[in-house]
Design a protein around this motif. Structure first.
Motif, PDB file in Angstrom:
ATOM      1  N   TYR A 320      -6.441   2.441   3.708  1.00  0.00           N
ATOM      2  CA  TYR A 320      -6.356   2.132   5.128  1.00  0.00           C
ATOM      3  C   TYR A 320      -6.161   3.693   5.684  1.00  0.00           C
ATOM      4  O   TYR A 320      -6.960   4.256   6.586  1.00  0.00           O
ATOM      5  N   GLN A 321      -5.083   4.354   5.287  1.00  0.00           N
ATOM      6  CA  GLN A 321      -4.713   5.413   5.876  1.00  0.00           C
ATOM      7  C   GLN A 321      -5.805   6.777   5.406  1.00  0.00           C
ATOM      8  O   GLN A 321      -6.121   7.337   6.333  1.00  0.00           O
ATOM      9  N   ASP A 322      -6.494   6.427   4.201  1.00  0.00           N
ATOM     10  CA  ASP A 322      -7.556   7.534   4.081  1.00  0.00           C
ATOM     11  C   ASP A 322      -8.790   7.249   4.847  1.00  0.00           C
ATOM     12  O   ASP A 322      -9.492   8.430   5.227  1.00  0.00           O
ATOM     13  N   THR A 323      -9.312   6.037   4.966  1.00  0.00           N
ATOM     14  CA  THR A 323     -10.233   5.815   5.771  1.00  0.00           C
ATOM     15  C   THR A 323     -10.460   6.162   7.077  1.00  0.00           C
ATOM     16  O   THR A 323     -11.348   6.376   7.443  1.00  0.00           O
ATOM     17  N   ILE A 324      -9.115   6.165   7.644  1.00  0.00           N
ATOM     18  CA  ILE A 324      -9.262   6.794   9.214  1.00  0.00           C
ATOM     19  C   ILE A 324      -8.631   8.271   9.171  1.00  0.00           C
ATOM     20  O   ILE A 324      -7.977   8.575  10.186  1.00  0.00           O
ATOM     21  N   HIS A 325      -8.731   8.786   7.889  1.00  0.00           N
ATOM     22  CA  HIS A 325      -8.413  10.453   7.849  1.00  0.00           C
ATOM     23  C   HIS A 325      -7.068  10.770   8.179  1.00  0.00           C
ATOM     24  O   HIS A 325      -6.907  11.726   8.706  1.00  0.00           O
ATOM     25  N   GLN A 326      -6.094  10.015   7.534  1.00  0.00           N
ATOM     26  CA  GLN A 326      -4.887  10.332   7.802  1.00  0.00           C
ATOM     27  C   GLN A 326      -4.404  11.209   6.383  1.00  0.00           C
ATOM     28  O   GLN A 326      -2.820  11.516   6.590  1.00  0.00           O
TER      29      GLN A 326
END
Length: 389
Positions: A320-326
């Protein structure tokens, strides 16, 4: 992070099951608003307190209706939601309509061509060969005459598998092979010919594969997430101590492990195919040459991948974090030891193992009771899915 409303985009879990419940709980406990989309109001975990249940059309029965439902849902969000397909059918659905759906959803996954290649047995075999990853001897008959030639060449037992796994998950197929059947074991040439005739009448896209000898506890599975640059951000592995249906089914009892050889094989394969997103690889240890042989590849979150969270690898949250560029930190090392059990399925597996003389009632109970074992469904903080079952 406490469970409270956040400014994060919502998540949509497409179809609920043990693995859908794992995703819902992982994200819900982080404060993410999660929508569980499923055509069945009795699906596992649909009444979890960590999700909002939405009853949809069935993707294989009414694909257009399901697409319209998903698009309408996406339009209702103020920002693009993170999408989690939880089965091969929903993965293929998303890749098919990706250009449309990306207006409303975001997800990291491979291209349609790469997904189809990894989900088909002939495509996976080619990928394994190119990557130098060991795999069982596999044959691809095109017609009855090919099988006639192979019947005296193969070493029995062998198994029949569909080239596309989902092709056996239909009512028509189940009338021929039975429900929940993933493979057909063949022990002699006459049976090979007879079963080919029966199966080819329904689905001629079949493979014949050698059976790697050894007990079910020689089955291993690696779970992972790779970012858009194909860099692994999450990894952990488990050993399938028991499966159901026994010998050719899915895990019912798993123990997390750490194995550098499995990790190396997995990372080499992922680098070779330039993989992106959630996934898993199944291996079986071949005691004849002491090598791990690649059996299957999943282009999604798996049945018991949430066990990684107990080991310190919260894969849905990292994805999730990677998908939203975190830019989350990679978690590639972890604490092995925790176990996972689907109790009802594992009890059914135990009964079969006991009839075979390989597991006693005491041995079964001892394997998980009073141990660091998490149930597939039960959670004190979220008991309703368990009571529903």
């Amino acid at each position: 992070m406490s469970r409270k409303k956040t400014s994060y985009p919502p998540a949509v879990v497409s179809y609920m099951s043990f693995l859908g419940l794992g995703i819902v709980r992982s994200l819900g406990q982080k404060g993410i608003t999660v929508y569980a989309v499923d055509p069945n109001h009795n699906s596992v975990g649909i009444n979890s307190k960590y999700c909002k249940a939405l009853i949809s059309p069935h993707v294989t029965v009414d694909e257009k209706g399901y697409l319209d439902f998903i698009i309408s849902l996406g339009k209702s969000f103020p920002q693009r939601a993170v999408f989690y397909p939880t089965g091969d059918v929903t993965v293929l659905f998303y890749t098919k309509y990706r250009q449309i759906l990306e207006q409303y959803y975001q997800v990291v996954m491979p291209s349609k061509e790469k997904v189809e290649s990894l989900l088909t047995k002939d495509g996976l075999t080619r990928c394994a060969e190119e990557a130098g990853i060991p795999y069982p001897k596999t044959y691809f008959p095109k017609c009855l005459s090919d099988v006639e030639k192979l019947k005296s060449i193969v070493e029995y037992p062998v198994i029949f598998k569909p080239v596309i796994s989902s092709s056996w998950r239909t009512n028509e197929a189940e009338q021929i092979i039975g429900s929940c059947t993933k493979v057909i074991e063949i022990r002699d040439s006459n049976t090979l010919i007879n079963w080919y005739k029966r199966l080819a009448a329904y689905d001629s896209n079949l493979i014949i594969q050698e059976v790697i000898p050894g007990e079910d506890s020689l089955l291993y599975y690696t779970c992972f997430y790779c970012n858009r640059d194909s860099r692994p951000l999450a990894f952990f592995a488990g050993r399938k101590k028991r499966i159901f249906p026994v010998h050719y089914g899915s895990a019912s009892f798993v123990e997390s492990i750490y194995d550098e050889e499995l990790k190396r094989l997995t990372f080499e394969f992922l680098a070779r195919v330039k993989y992106q997103g959630l996934g898993g690889m199944e291996f079986k240890k071949d005691l004849r040459d002491n090598k791990y042989k690649l059996i299957e590849f999943n282009t999604r979150f798996g049945l018991w991948d949430i066990l990684g969270k107990s080991c310190g690898v919260d894969i849905p949250w990292i994805a999730y974090q990677d998908t939203i560029h975190q830019s989350p930190e990679a978690v590639l090392c972890y604490r092995p030891g925790p176990k996972w059990i689907s109790l009802a399925r594992d009890f059914a597996a135990f009964r079969k193992y006991r009839r075979e003389g390989t597991l006693s009632f005491y041995g079964w109970m001892k394997s998980f009771i009073f141990d660091n074992t998490q149930g597939a469904v039960f959670l004190w903080r979220d008991p309703m899915p368990f009571f529903q079952m």
